[in-house]
Scaffold this motif. Structure first.
Motif: not given
Lengths: 127, 127
Positions: A86, A101, A114-118, B111, B113-119
């Motif tokens: 967060f 996640i 994966s990367q998840h940022l709220l 919350i 917004t959010s960012q989600h990156l799958l690698i």
DNA sequence: AATCTTAATGCTACTTAGTTGCATTAAGAT
DNA sequence: ATCTTAATGCAACTAAGTAGCATTAAGATT
């Protein structure tokens, strides 16, 4: 190259992360320790602590690298420690969230991590 | 400041994003157009296209900013366009995924917004 | 506890991402 | 054709992050 010697500088950084669960940006860390150690040293210690699985890192909204306590491995063998982070838009504080996640399946793709940022307002700034 | 004039340089960048759904890093864009326009111009056009809702951006694993077609707004009024992104560890290609990101509720937090990156590996590199 | 090996540090210089100020150019409105 | 000002180019800058190398100090060895 992982951590092999507990130097004074390593201890200082470990002490800081012992006190907080927050994710701290390198820029802040360099600033916090500007009178205690060289910025190159900060970068190198963080690298080693991450390789050792003592810290983990992610890129925040602005592309700044942040470090926090704990592991974030995703070996197929190991348990999945992937969790969300967060970031408070108001005060800039960043924390690890106890949100696992889920890794989705995508045809023909292999997802390793994966990367998840709220992003929003933390409890302090929201109320 | 949003886009108000369709200059030659703006058209070139729009043409490129018209051809691909990939998320392209600024560094690559500057390199692609190095003989066509100044890097400052690339940065400024991307900013304006994002403000106009024509492109959206996110930070990839290495903290590099990437741009891709479309909007990523999260106004409470508007429809939620939040989606995941994918980054190939092998070839570096990055794409928008048709995976909507659910926004979780956290007590005392807001919350926005959010960012989600799958690698992982893309279809090309995986097979 | 003195010595030795080498991981770790400090320092300087560098690279790269991204920004700013300002003079000049060119959309497109008048 | 002229005019207004958004947009561009250029140069100089800031800031994040890295590399080389001489020096220091963990901690292992004797």
């Amino acid at each position: 190259m992982a951590i092999s010697r507990k130097t004074k500088t390593v201890k200082m950084i470990l002490d800081l992360f012992g006190e907080t669960n927050n994710a701290i940006s390198i820029v802040d860390l360099v600033s916090i320790f500007r009178n205690k150690m060289n910025k190159t040293t900060v970068y190198r210690i963080l690298n080693r602590l991450e390789e050792s699985g003592i810290l983990h890192s992610f890129s925040d909204k602005d592309g700044l690298k942040r470090y926090a306590k704990g592991n974030q491995k995703t070996d197929p063998d190991n348990k999945n420690d992937l969790h969300s982070h967060f970031l408070c838009d108001d005060c800039g504080v960043s924390t690890c969230l106890p949100l696992e996640i889920p890794i989705p399946t995508i045809p023909d793709y292999k997802i390793n991590t994966s990367q998840h940022l709220l992003i929003g307002q933390c409890d302090n700034c929201h109320n």
